[in-house]
Design an enzyme around this catalytic site. Structure first.
Site, PDB file in Angstrom:
ATOM      1  N   ASP A   1       4.030  -1.708  -1.444  1.00  0.00           N
ATOM      2  CA  ASP A   1       3.577  -1.003  -2.642  1.00  0.00           C
ATOM      3  C   ASP A   1       3.133  -1.989  -3.729  1.00  0.00           C
ATOM      4  O   ASP A   1       3.806  -2.986  -3.980  1.00  0.00           O
ATOM      5  CB  ASP A   1       4.756  -0.162  -3.158  1.00  0.00           C
ATOM      6  CG  ASP A   1       4.360   0.799  -4.254  1.00  0.00           C
ATOM      7  OD1 ASP A   1       3.530   1.680  -3.988  1.00  0.00           O
ATOM      8  OD2 ASP A   1       4.880   0.675  -5.376  1.00  0.00           O
TER       9      ASP A   1
ATOM     10  N   GLU B   1      -0.853  -2.431   0.009  1.00  0.00           N
ATOM     11  CA  GLU B   1      -1.406  -1.414  -0.877  1.00  0.00           C
ATOM     12  C   GLU B   1      -1.804  -2.159  -2.140  1.00  0.00           C
ATOM     13  O   GLU B   1      -0.975  -2.516  -2.968  1.00  0.00           O
ATOM     14  CB  GLU B   1      -0.374  -0.333  -1.209  1.00  0.00           C
ATOM     15  CG  GLU B   1      -1.011   0.880  -1.891  1.00  0.00           C
ATOM     16  CD  GLU B   1      -0.635   1.076  -3.363  1.00  0.00           C
ATOM     17  OE1 GLU B   1      -1.086   2.055  -3.958  1.00  0.00           O
ATOM     18  OE2 GLU B   1       0.099   0.265  -3.932  1.00  0.00           O
TER      19      GLU B   1
HETATM   20  O1  TEU Z   1       0.628   3.184  -6.328  1.00  0.00           O
HETATM   21  C1  TEU Z   1       0.171   2.050  -6.974  1.00  0.00           C
HETATM   22  C2  TEU Z   1      -1.159   2.236  -7.487  1.00  0.00           C
HETATM   23  O2  TEU Z   1      -1.860   3.118  -7.153  1.00  0.00           O
HETATM   24  C3  TEU Z   1      -1.493   1.221  -8.413  1.00  0.00           C
HETATM   25  O3  TEU Z   1      -1.692   0.110  -7.637  1.00  0.00           O
HETATM   26  C4  TEU Z   1      -2.648   1.552  -9.291  1.00  0.00           C
HETATM   27  O4  TEU Z   1      -3.620   2.280  -8.651  1.00  0.00           O
HETATM   28  C5  TEU Z   1      -3.216   0.296  -9.779  1.00  0.00           C
HETATM   29  O5  TEU Z   1      -2.333  -0.175 -10.701  1.00  0.00           O
HETATM   30  C6  TEU Z   1      -4.571   0.449 -10.389  1.00  0.00           C
HETATM   31  O6  TEU Z   1      -5.281  -0.732 -10.136  1.00  0.00           O
HETATM   32  C7  TEU Z   1       1.832   3.008  -5.716  1.00  0.00           C
HETATM   33  C8  TEU Z   1       2.302   4.284  -5.069  1.00  0.00           C
HETATM   34  O7  TEU Z   1       1.400   4.634  -4.061  1.00  0.00           O
HETATM   35  C9  TEU Z   1       2.441   5.322  -6.123  1.00  0.00           C
HETATM   36  O8  TEU Z   1       2.796   6.560  -5.584  1.00  0.00           O
HETATM   37  C10 TEU Z   1       3.504   4.854  -7.110  1.00  0.00           C
HETATM   38  O9  TEU Z   1       3.611   5.770  -8.157  1.00  0.00           O
HETATM   39  C11 TEU Z   1       3.175   3.487  -7.659  1.00  0.00           C
HETATM   40  O10 TEU Z   1       2.815   2.570  -6.639  1.00  0.00           O
HETATM   41  C12 TEU Z   1       4.355   2.901  -8.360  1.00  0.00           C
HETATM   42  O11 TEU Z   1       5.314   2.505  -7.439  1.00  0.00           O
END
Ligand code: TEU
Length: 598
Positions: A234, A310
């Site tokens: 994540d 991710e």
């Molecule tokens: O999402 C993270 C996320 O989407 C971020 O990276 C965001 O888009 C970015 O800061 C923009 O560039 C993940 C999970 O998938 C999400 O469900 C959580 O809420 C989040 O992390 C926090 O843990």
């Protein structure tokens, strides 16, 4: 000008060449995302659980996927639906027990499904014992140095240390004594601030601290020893922050990535090798060293487990740095996900995806939906396609459901015909749309409250999925409980309502995945189909030929234009995302994709 999409000579038509020996499972796997809260609820309390998941895994085996990835099921106060972990080595009682996790993993392996779990290393929950200890121990303590605590700015430290914004809205800093729901005695009154790129209940860990590094490696080891096949990491681009935490007035919000580049006068990153205006909290060079050491942890373990990034990082060249041969195995291709429904734009992102990943020897991945974005069956039915809004509510422009589904099936057939690994989000195999009429008081995503409702948030793609048309909660739970209300029309999407029904989205996905597996499309080479000439470079058709030695070539063609197109000579239809037209059934209508062989 893009040299690939304007190619004319056969050599330049090449997109991707499969290299011998690069046949590992994760290079071509179809990975199904389970969102544990909303998949299947065995206990009947309205929240999905691990026993529910284990009991429904046969649906996924029959669907024909290779692996599952589960969003977090660890102990957590659930302020961000489990992405706020208070104990990385335990299962939240809402989802079951560690024994249930073992049983779920064993059942998956019995069905020949790999299991990927979610690891959240950027932040913990504020209820994690480390954060509670940090509060109690006070400024300057080793306990505080596991997180990012700073004195405030302003004469009395009454302003946040810098101007960073949370991805969920509002400041990325919370002052220790100012927090309204502080759990009393453990709460400090020293007035320091702590950083949280997400909700205030998700304090960011300090990755400069060796203890943090050791702890998360030990967590990897813990789950490896329980038999998992990989980790989805994540916010993989967020762990390391630029030293000095310089101000940055760009905004990074959910789903959209970097929305607004910072104005000229803003102090941006000064690190060598970073882009102008590069956010100082994301994609810093230091993250790569962490993934190199994790890769070593995995390689020291028997079997072949993987790391998946991710990371909302653009351009794709930057993302490819996460999947260099000694780092992670895969990264989610969000550039593909956010591309508008436009053939030239999609061709460009497809070509670039292969180019940058082939450069580092990593597989390309494809993804259209997940628990953070509007489901693609709805997103593609909006007047403006692309990344889509962060949630849709009753008062917002509504998607055209029929158009959305037609395009979604075409997009999925395109994606699943391309070499590489692909992700499916639970319910997408049912053609499930976004819930676009959730009442505000049912919404739980912290983005809704943190933006005062300006963003509806991600609940609409997280509604429990329908299994049985006529059962309570459509078979999600035995009692009819469901943590988010399901729309009545969802009975038509239920698994049992689609099983054995010719032309249903579920039977379509089953056929697609069966053929993909039989023909090993995920490990093919690919090139643009030259027939379309100018049309393929400038026009509304995407046409890729997927080839491999010892099997027939497969043409993967999608028509995004307003006019029907003829299948090129010599190709026979194998499968289409919707009805074909023309007397001979060789005409591909608008918003339709086809697989053909010759
Ligand atoms: O999402 C993270 C996320 O989407 C971020 O990276 C965001 O888009 C970015 O800061 C923009 O560039 C993940 C999970 O998938 C999400 O469900 C959580 O809420 C989040 O992390 C926090 O843990």
């Amino acid at each position: 000008m893009n040299s690939v999409s304007t190619a004319t000579s056969p050599r330049q038509q090449t997109l991707h060449v499969h290299r011998p020996g690069q046949d590992q499972w994760w290079r071509h796997a179809v990975i199904y995302q389970i969102y544990p809260r909303s998949f299947a609820d065995a206990r009947g309390d309205g929240v999905g659980d691990l026993r529910g998941i284990a009991s429904r895994l046969d649906h996924l085996a029959a669907l024909g996927v290779d692996a599952v990835w589960l969003s977090p099921f660890y102990r957590s106060p659930q302020r961000d639906a489990g992405y706020d972990v208070s104990d990385y080595r335990d299962v939240d009682p809402r989802f079951g027990t560690l024994e249930d996790a073992d049983a779920m993993i064993a059942r998956a392996h019995e069905l020949d499904l790999k299991v990927i779990v979610d690891l959240v290393p950027n932040h913990t929950s504020d209820q994690h014992v480390w954060f509670q200890q940090a509060l109690a121990a006070g400024p300057g303590s080793p306990e505080r140095s596991r997180y990012i605590f700073r004195e405030g700015s302003g004469e009395l430290g009454e302003d946040p240390p810098n101007n960073w914004q949370s991805s969920f809205g509002g400041s990325a800093w919370t002052r220790v004594k100012a927090r309204p729901d502080a759990p009393g005695s453990a709460w400090a009154e020293d007035g320091q601030w702590y950083l949280h790129l997400f909700d205030s209940s998700q304090p960011d860990l300090n990755w400069e601290n060796p203890e943090v590094r050791a702890e998360l490696e030990s967590v990897l080891q813990f789950w490896l020893d329980r038999g998992v096949d990989g980790f989805r990491i994540d916010v993989a681009h967020g762990l390391v922050k630029e030293p000095g935490l310089p101000d940055w007035s760009g905004s990074v919000s959910m789903v959209t990535g970097v929305d607004e580049p910072p104005p000229e006068e803003t102090q941006g990153s000064t690190l060598p090798g970073t882009l102008p205006g590069h956010p100082p909290m994301y994609d810093q060079e230091g993250v790569h060293e962490i993934y190199r050491s994790w890769r070593r942890v995995l390689e020291n373990h028997p079997g072949e487990q993987i790391l998946v990034a991710e990371a909302w990082v653009e351009p794709l060249e930057r993302l490819a740095r996460y999947v260099r041969s000694d780092e992670m195995n895969q990264a989610f291709n969000f550039s593909f996900l956010v591309t508008p429904w436009s053939a030239p734009r999609l061709r460009t992102v497809i070509a670039e995806s292969y180019e940058v990943n082939d450069e580092v020897g990593a597989p390309t991945t494809w993804v259209l939906s997940n628990h953070d974005v509007v489901r693609h069956a709805s997103r593609l039915g909006l007047a403006e396609t692309g990344k889509g809004p962060n949630g849709i509510g009753i008062g917002d422009p509504q998607p055209d459901a029929e158009l959305g589904l037609r395009r979604a099936r075409a997009a999925s057939l395109l994606m699943l015909g391309l070499p590489g690994s692909a992700y499916i989000y639970q319910g997408e195999e049912l053609g499930l749309p976004e819930h676009t009429a959730l009442p505000d008081d049912a919404r739980e995503d912290p983005t809704f409250a943190r933006t005062d409702g300006a963003e509806k948030g991600r609940d609409g793609c997280r509604v429990p999925i329908p299994w049985e048309a006529d059962a309570p909660a459509f078979g999600f739970s035995p009692t009819g409980e469901s943590w988010l209300p399901q729309p009545e029309e969802w009975s038509a999407y239920a698994v049992d309502a689609q099983t054995g029904v010719q032309g249903s989205t579920l039977e379509f996905y089953r056929t697609v995945l069966r053929l993909r597996r039989e023909l090993v499309l995920g490990l093919g080479s690919s090139q643009w189909e030259p027939t379309f000439g100018d049309l393929a470079s400038d026009g509304d058709v995407i046409a890729v030929v997927n080839t491999a030695e010892g099997r027939e070539d497969v043409l993967v063609l999608a028509n995004l234009g307003s006019e029907p197109v003829q299948l090129p000579d010599g190709w026979q239809v194998k499968l289409s995302s919707g009805p074909m037209s023309g007397d001979d059934g060789r005409t591909v209508p608008t918003d339709t994709a086809v697989w053909a062989t010759r």
